[in-house]
Motif scaffolding. Structure first.
Motif, short mmCIF file in Angstrom:
data_model
loop_
_atom_site.label_atom_id
_atom_site.label_comp_id
_atom_site.label_asym_id
_atom_site.label_seq_id
_atom_site.Cartn_x
_atom_site.Cartn_y
_atom_site.Cartn_z
N ARG A 135 0.93 72.43 46.14
CA ARG A 135 0.02 71.40 46.61
C ARG A 135 0.12 70.23 45.65
O ARG A 135 -0.08 70.39 44.44
N ASP A 173 -11.85 62.56 45.63
CA ASP A 173 -11.61 63.22 46.92
C ASP A 173 -11.80 62.26 48.10
O ASP A 173 -11.09 62.34 49.09
N THR A 176 -8.65 60.14 48.73
CA THR A 176 -7.38 60.86 48.86
C THR A 176 -6.97 60.94 50.33
O THR A 176 -7.80 61.28 51.18
N ASN A 183 1.06 69.55 52.46
CA ASN A 183 0.81 69.78 51.02
C ASN A 183 0.93 68.55 50.14
O ASN A 183 0.81 68.65 48.92
N GLN A 216 -12.77 65.94 38.07
CA GLN A 216 -13.53 66.35 39.26
C GLN A 216 -12.72 67.26 40.18
O GLN A 216 -13.29 68.02 40.95
N ILE A 217 -11.41 67.12 40.13
CA ILE A 217 -10.58 67.89 41.08
C ILE A 217 -9.66 68.85 40.34
O ILE A 217 -8.62 69.26 40.86
N SER A 220 -7.34 71.64 41.94
CA SER A 220 -7.18 71.50 43.39
C SER A 220 -5.73 71.29 43.79
O SER A 220 -5.36 71.51 44.94
N TYR A 221 -4.93 70.81 42.86
CA TYR A 221 -3.51 70.57 43.15
C TYR A 221 -2.67 71.27 42.10
O TYR A 221 -3.06 71.37 40.94
N ASP A 222 -1.50 71.73 42.52
CA ASP A 222 -0.59 72.34 41.54
C ASP A 222 0.02 71.26 40.66
O ASP A 222 0.11 71.39 39.45
N THR A 224 -0.04 67.03 39.96
CA THR A 224 -0.52 65.67 40.18
C THR A 224 0.48 64.75 39.50
O THR A 224 0.73 64.87 38.30
N ARG A 358 -1.21 77.78 42.12
CA ARG A 358 -2.63 78.04 41.87
C ARG A 358 -3.44 78.02 43.15
O ARG A 358 -4.47 78.63 43.25
N SER A 359 -2.93 77.23 44.09
CA SER A 359 -3.76 77.00 45.27
C SER A 359 -2.95 77.23 46.53
O SER A 359 -1.74 77.35 46.48
#
Ligand code: ADP
Ligand code: MG
Length: 360
Positions: A135, A173, A176, A183, A216-217, A220-222, A224, A358-359
């Motif tokens: 992700r 978020d 985004t 993904n 904050q995120i 949430s992503y593998d 960035t 991770r996600s």
């Protein structure tokens, strides 16, 4: 707590000349020297020839090597951070093949030179990582918004952008956007962001705005990927301060290494003042034109300097890569079997090394 201390320190007078924006960095003696040298800089060929010279081998500074070739002007004293930075890069040379990649990772794609392939790498490496089922979030930190349009998002349809995240504390978020690639997500940039470089100057904790937003995120992503602008100003500092790692694209052209010392010094400054975890993950050679001797020479020189830090994958110069953005697609979608697409897929494998997702 620690970061607040670093922050307080970061707002001290001492560092203003480094982080106070694009113009102020030219006050440093090194910058002056670099620009003085520019017209008489030796050719790559000359530098390559000297790599066996024992005098050259003893030094860690690219610029010293150039000085040695020129014999004039006499080498000025070295700014402290650079040799250490280069030395640590080399010391960790074996890292690429051995170290495990632990996700999530936030990676800045940075080089203050324009047109070296930062945006192209952020978009296409991002898309290739997404194809591997990671992700991926691409953050467009360049007011030109090329990563945004290159991923098929029109500036006109953007409701919230990275400007709102950095300047107005908008939740990341909410800013985004999904892309046409599964993904793969983007936080777009609009031209508003051009003002942020100035508007940030008086802001509280101005270097850590993006870092705090990304907190904050977290998770949430593998991956960035932050597409940094072509400067070493506050936006780039925000990118570096928010990152675990830096990937530096180097264009296989004349003057390929010019300015690299300054980039590495800035990475070292951000590391020591704002973000101790920051490291240079790798260097990627871009726009390699196999028909030219020059490209080969640049590759040889960069590998001689940085060893295993340089990814094995070399991104070729291809028309398909340069056409893809005008269709709002990564090259992996635009022409899935093209050489450019294959190269970015190989690079994605090298960067991720089969790390556990991770996600999602
Ligand atoms: P930067 O973000 O560092 O300014 P870009 O990624 O925007 O650089 O690349 C500069 C220009 O070169 C763009 O027009 C892009 O399409 C083109 N380009 C980048 N990489 C390649 C490549 N491998 N082959 C051909 N053109 C490329
Ligand atoms: Mg760019």
């Amino acid at each position: 707590m620690a970061s607040d201390d670093a922050l307080a320190e970061g707002q001290g007078q001492g560092r203003k000349r480094w982080f106070g924006g694009r113009g102020s960095t030219s006050e440093t003696p090194t910058q002056e020297r670099e620009s003085n040298m520019a017209p008489t800089e030796p050719g790559i060929e000359e530098s390559v020839k000297t790599t066996d010279d024992p005098v050259v081998e003893e030094t860690d500074d690219i610029r010293v090597e150039k000085d040695a070739v020129e014999a004039e002007p006499a080498p000025a004293p070295l700014p402290a951070p650079l040799p250490e930075t280069l030395a640590s890069l080399r010391a960790r040379g074996g890292e690429q093949s051995d170290d495990e990649v632990v996700l999530p990772l936030i990676i800045s794609i940075a080089n203050q030179k324009g047109g070296v392939g930062k945006t192209t790498t952020a978009v296409n490496l991002g898309a290739a990582l997404a194809e591997l089922d990671y992700r991926v979030l691409v953050i467009d930190l360049n007011p030109q918004g090329n990563a945004t349009t290159g991923m098929g998002i029109s500036h006109r349809n953007v409701e919230g952008s990275i400007y709102d995240v950095i300047m107005n504390d908008a939740p990341i978020d909410d800013c985004t956007e999904p892309t046409s690639v599964k993904n793969l997500f983007v936080v777009p940039a609009t031209i508003d962001l051009a003002g942020a470089e100035i508007e940030l100057v008086p802001a509280f904790s101005r270097e850590l705005k993006l870092r705090r937003a990304l907190a904050q995120i977290a998770g949430s992503y593998d991956f960035t990927l932050i597409d940094c602008p072509p400067s070493l100003g506050l936006l780039t500092v925000n990118g570096l301060a928010a990152s675990d790692d830096v990937i530096v694209p180097i264009q296989c052209e004349y003057y390929a290494l010019e300015g690299l010392g300054q980039l590495l010094r800035n990475v070292a400054l951000v590391k020591s003042n704002l973000n101790p975890a920051l490291d240079v993950r790798g260097i990627v050679l871009t726009m390699y034109d196999a028909r030219t001797k020059l490209a080969e020479q640049v590759e040889r020189e960069v590998r001689a300097h940085f060893g295993a830090k340089v990814y094995r994958t070399v991104v070729p110069r291809t028309v398909r890569i340069s056409e893809a953005p005008s269709f709002g697609q990564p090259v992996t979608v635009f022409d899935s079997t093209s050489r450019g697409a294959l190269a970015y897929r190989e690079l994605a494998k090298e960067v991720s090394r089969g790390a556990t997702r991770r996600s999602g």
